[in-house]
Enzyme design. Structure first.
Site, short mmCIF file in Angstrom:
data_model
loop_
_atom_site.label_atom_id
_atom_site.label_comp_id
_atom_site.label_asym_id
_atom_site.label_seq_id
_atom_site.Cartn_x
_atom_site.Cartn_y
_atom_site.Cartn_z
N THR A 277 -7.48 -6.34 -6.78
CA THR A 277 -6.93 -4.97 -6.87
C THR A 277 -5.82 -4.93 -7.93
O THR A 277 -5.76 -4.00 -8.74
CB THR A 277 -6.37 -4.52 -5.51
OG1 THR A 277 -7.40 -4.63 -4.54
CG2 THR A 277 -5.86 -3.09 -5.56
N TRP B 160 -7.39 -5.22 -11.32
CA TRP B 160 -8.15 -4.02 -11.67
C TRP B 160 -7.25 -3.00 -12.38
O TRP B 160 -7.67 -2.30 -13.29
CB TRP B 160 -8.73 -3.39 -10.40
CG TRP B 160 -9.56 -2.17 -10.66
CD1 TRP B 160 -10.88 -2.14 -10.98
CD2 TRP B 160 -9.12 -0.79 -10.63
NE1 TRP B 160 -11.29 -0.84 -11.16
CE2 TRP B 160 -10.24 0.01 -10.95
CE3 TRP B 160 -7.91 -0.17 -10.37
CZ2 TRP B 160 -10.17 1.40 -11.00
CZ3 TRP B 160 -7.84 1.21 -10.43
CH2 TRP B 160 -8.96 1.98 -10.74
N HIS B 161 -5.97 -2.97 -11.97
CA HIS B 161 -5.05 -1.98 -12.54
C HIS B 161 -4.60 -2.33 -13.95
O HIS B 161 -4.14 -1.46 -14.68
CB HIS B 161 -3.83 -1.80 -11.64
CG HIS B 161 -4.15 -0.97 -10.42
ND1 HIS B 161 -4.59 -1.53 -9.25
CD2 HIS B 161 -4.10 0.36 -10.21
CE1 HIS B 161 -4.81 -0.57 -8.37
NE2 HIS B 161 -4.53 0.59 -8.91
N GLY B 162 -4.71 -3.58 -14.33
CA GLY B 162 -4.32 -3.93 -15.69
C GLY B 162 -4.25 -5.42 -15.88
O GLY B 162 -4.07 -6.19 -14.92
#
Lengths: 465, 408
Positions: free
Chosen positions: A314, A317-319
């Site tokens: 997670t 996934w954001h960066g």
């Protein structure tokens, strides 16, 4: 192209509506083709080169879904599809980060490739994977026509910033959706409110956050004001964008699930993640956490491992940055603590609930410090300022920011809570309720357009996603 | 009700699109033509990206309700009590000073550090040496040279914000000293205005970064005084007498560079003074376009040939052009002047035309056919006036007098 722009609201959207409802009314196939063309144009607007990447993604996923459905090697093609999707994501999003990590860890001096991140790559890749996985699981049948797959993956309302629409949720709507005035007007309301969230609140409080995070030195009050502003910015920006996407979807007859449910009223991090970016949370739950065994595992170490994997992914996934990894792991630690201690299930009086709410918000805000910062070092420096370490006396900046942005802050703090229901629930007449919503939405739309036409600060925070 | 909302919303969006296109056919066509012209130099994908960005920019800038929206936006900011109005370009954010005047944030913040200041000072030495070199060139051709520093609108104590101010005063004093040391006659109007009796900020518009018309006129008279003090150039005595000019004011008509970003309700609008000779005048004015062709010619008295009908700061000699030629046919004294200027020289040029037979106005921000030095010789110039505001002190483009300017 962003939703909160003149070109989208007053050029792209009316042209789409005219084409969809006037030119191709009653012909679902043509309507879908028209929406696909609009969606590809929408995506190409941000850089025409990336359109080829999206078309490649569409073609690959269409092909693998058909192959796994019509051949006996279902698992092989699923694995191949996932490898292809993750490879695309890796090359464009994580290659540079990986090379820089290799350089740091092994003392190498490999050239770090500078690859521009295609907008919304994480969203459309996850959607594409959900399509093939759902076909693999037998939830839905594979689409025969590549153009239908193209429409599902590239549908412009949710293309850039979600919500991540699962194929099983939308499969039937591609052919059998029903456009009604009721759904369209609901879409208009939702779009207008989302637009106001983004333009009137998020963009304005973002100025405080920028000032606080970019400052060379900051006082304790500026540090807290800055993170409070960012907490509001990210919520109103992201949920505003999701609302606009849901509203636009409704205008074209699609029904997407809600993505945010007042996350800041949560009294535990567990609850927070049931209310924040719901489409992403459920994606990881159904496609990563459950396949790993979820919480129905033999021992707690396995459970902790499962949670660790989910939150590591997670975060990533954001960066592609250690700050996102750290942010994900912070969520993991607090969630494990809550699961082990059972604190999230504790029920009690107002005092306990208040304590739980404050504890939740402190961890949420601490998490956002890492989410917003460029590096772990600058995040730690910021956290130090929040607690008075190395802080300086710069109260004038705080006063000046409060003077100039107090209304946006107040609106933000107010609308974090479901206050609108307090008003609408008191109205008995259905007609009056509809009228009140209509007037409120129109007001939101007019004020938003005024702000957009002025051309003020309009950050786009989804580039990392 | 739901039908009304659905149809009403769609119709409203469509109406705005149609009206925007209908009322902005010319600017939209111009932008698209500009895109079409530049298309040949780009690859296919780049040209598509460029087309998208041109369309977006054009539609945004020409949105039918844009001006109304900006006005209402400014009103909302005023009601909220804001003294900073943010902009898409951060340095163009507008600050409202305690004096009620507007300032660009970029003009009141000190973006640079100590190293930058040292670097800037080094550049000032270079730019001042260009002026000194021009002076020597003028001397060898029997031409007078006067360098004028226009005042810069800065916040000083007007904006009580934490940012450091960038007032350029020290820089102008240093620059003046360097010129004086090099034998260049110069006037530092910024310093003189600061030392004057009136508050410094009174010398400027409320909503624009330029000096106001009265201050510009004062600047013009200081130029005339400088020439007459040593008798180098004879100036018509009528230009020093107050009664030779008619002065009238258009109240609340002008929104300047800051004002257009915050609308007319944020601080109100500016007044524009018209200062024109009372005595008979007759001019012929030729404006050269960016391709240096003469495209407009006007003739007649000051009010018809020099003044523009549209009331704004640029109503004197219609704004910034690469080259303007003004012929004074009423009171010839046989002198030819060249004014090398930035936008602060626009109103000054209008009155300067009264002082000579011929006035050439050159703006080095635009491409030229001749360098300043070539121009002096080719057009037998008697006096050169270089008039710049302090913001351009470190910009070499403005101080390249030896080579032909290619423009920005």
């Amino acid at each position: 192209m962003v939703f909160s722009s003149i070109i989208f609201i007053f050029c792209f959207l009316p042209c789409c509506l005219v084409g969809y409802y006037l030119l191709f009314q009653g012909d679902r196939k043509r309507q879908n083709r028209f929406l696909l063309i609009c969606s590809l144009l929408f995506y190409a607007w941000g850089g025409v080169r990336y359109l080829f990447l999206m078309m490649l993604s569409i073609a690959l996923n269409w092909l693998f879904a058909l192959l796994l459905e019509h051949t006996g090697k279902k698992r092989t093609f699923l694995v191949l599809d996932i490898i292809c999707n993750l490879s695309i994501l890796f090359i464009f999003k994580y290659l540079g980060f990986t090379v820089s990590c290799v350089n740091t860890l092994f003392g190498q001096s490999l050239t770090i490739p500078k690859i521009a991140l295609p907008i919304g790559i994480s969203f459309f890749t996850f959607q594409a994977m959900s399509y093939v996985i759902d076909v693999y699981n037998g939830k839905d049948k594979a689409l025969q026509n590549v153009l239908d797959v193209g429409l599902y993956i590239s549908l412009f309302p949710q293309l850039v910033a979600g919500p991540i629409v699962r194929y099983s949720d939308i499969a039937d709507q591609i052919e059998n959706r029903k456009e009604t005035y009721e759904l369209f007007s609901e879409g208009v309301y939702t779009f207008c409110i989302g637009l106001a969230k983004k333009v009137v609140i998020a963009n304005n409080v973002a100025l405080i956050a920028e000032k606080a995070f970019l400052a060379d030195a900051r006082s304790v009050t500026l540090a807290w004001l800055g993170i409070l502003a960012y907490t509001l910015q990210i919520y109103f920006d992201f949920s505003g964008y999701s609302d606009m996407a849901i509203g636009l979807g409704r205008m074209f007859g699609f029904q997407f699930n809600k993505n945010f449910d007042y996350p800041y009223i949560s009294s535990s991090i567990t609850e927070f993640w049931r209310r924040w970016h719901i489409s992403m949370g459920t994606w990881f739950r159904d496609y990563v956490y459950f396949p790993l065994g979820g919480s129905r595992v033999k021992n707690r170490y396995r459970l902790i491992f499962n949670l660790f994997v989910v939150w590591l992914l997670t975060g990533l996934w954001h960066g592609a940055n250690w700050t996102f990894v750290f942010w994900g792991l912070l969520q993991f630690i607090v969630l494990v603590f809550e699961k082990m201690s059972g604190i999230n299930k504790l029920k009690g009086g107002l005092l306990l609930q208040s304590f739980k709410h404050i504890y939740t918000m402190i961890f949420v805000m601490l998490g956002w410090v890492f989410f917003k910062s460029d590096s772990i070092a600058s995040a730690l420096q910021y956290v130090k300022s929040m607690f008075g370490v190395d802080a300086v006396q710069l109260e004038y900046t705080t006063i000046s920011l409060l003077r100039n942005h107090s209304i946006s802050l107040i609106l933000g703090l107010l609308f974090c809570f479901p206050v609108t229901y307090c008003f609408t629930d008191r109205i008995q007449s259905a007609t009056m309720k509809t009228a009140a919503r209509g007037i409120f939405s129109l007001l939101c739309f007019v004020i938003s357009v005024i702000f957009i036409a002025k051309g003020s600060y309009n950050p786009f925070i989804y580039f990392n996603f | 009700m739901k039908k009304l909302v659905s149809i009403g919303f769609s119709t409203m969006l469509m109406a705005c699109l149609i009206l925007t296109c209908a009322f902005s056919v010319r600017p939209i066509g111009k932008d698209l033509y500009g895109y079409y012209q530049s298309m040949g130099t780009m690859g296919l994908l780049d040209s598509i990206d460029s087309l998208f960005s041109t369309v977006e920019k054009t539609m945004t800038n020409n949105f039918i309700l844009r001006e109304v929206c900006i006005d209402v936006y400014g009103l909302i900011q005023r009601i909220e009590g804001k003294n900073v109005v943010e902009d898409a370009a951060p340095d163009k954010a507008v600050l409202k000073g305690n004096d009620g005047k507007l300032y660009f944030r970029g003009a009141v913040t000190n973006e640079g550090n100590g190293d930058d200041q040292v670097k800037n000072r080094e550049i000032y030495r270079q730019t001042s040496s260009s002026v000194i070199d021009l002076k020597q060139y003028c001397d060898s051709n029997g031409t007078e040279l006067l360098y004028v520093t226009a005042p810069h609108k800065y916040a000083a104590s007007a904006v009580t914000l934490p940012e450091n101010k960038e007032d350029y005063l020290d820089e102008t004093i240093l620059f003046s000293q360097l010129l004086t040391d090099g034998g260049v006659r110069n006037i530092n109007l910024m310093k003189e205005l600061l030392e004057g009796e009136k508050p410094y900020s009174d010398g400027f518009f409320i909503t624009d970064h330029h000096w106001n018309i009265r201050t510009a006129f004062w600047g013009f008279q200081r130029i005339c005084e400088a020439f007459t003090q040593d008798g180098s150039i004879q100036i018509d005595e009528r230009l020093f007498a107050k009664e030779s000019f008619t002065i009238y004011t258009h109240p609340d008509v002008f929104l300047g560079s800051m004002g257009v970003r915050v609308g007319k309700y944020y601080t109100g609008m500016d007044a524009i003074d018209v200062i024109a000779p009372r005595y008979p005048t007759d001019f012929r004015v030729a404006y050269h376009t960016k391709t240096l062709e003469k495209n407009i010619e006007k003739a007649g008295p000051f009010s018809e040939s020099i003044l523009d009908e549209k009331i704004s700061y640029n109503m004197y000699i219609t704004s910034d052009n690469p080259l303007i030629h003004v012929e004074n046919r009423e009171t010839p004294n046989g002198k030819r002047f060249l004014l090398v200027k930035d936008s602060f020289g626009v109103p000054v040029a209008a009155w300067l035309a009264c002082c000579c037979d011929e006035l050439w106005v050159m703006d080095l921000r635009y491409a030229q056919a001749e360098s300043v030095k070539e121009f002096i010789v080719n057009h037998e110039i008697d006096a050169v006036i270089v008039l710049y505001n302090p913001e351009v002190l470190s910009s070499e483009l403005f101080y390249n007098f030896s080579e032909v300017s290619m423009g920005k």
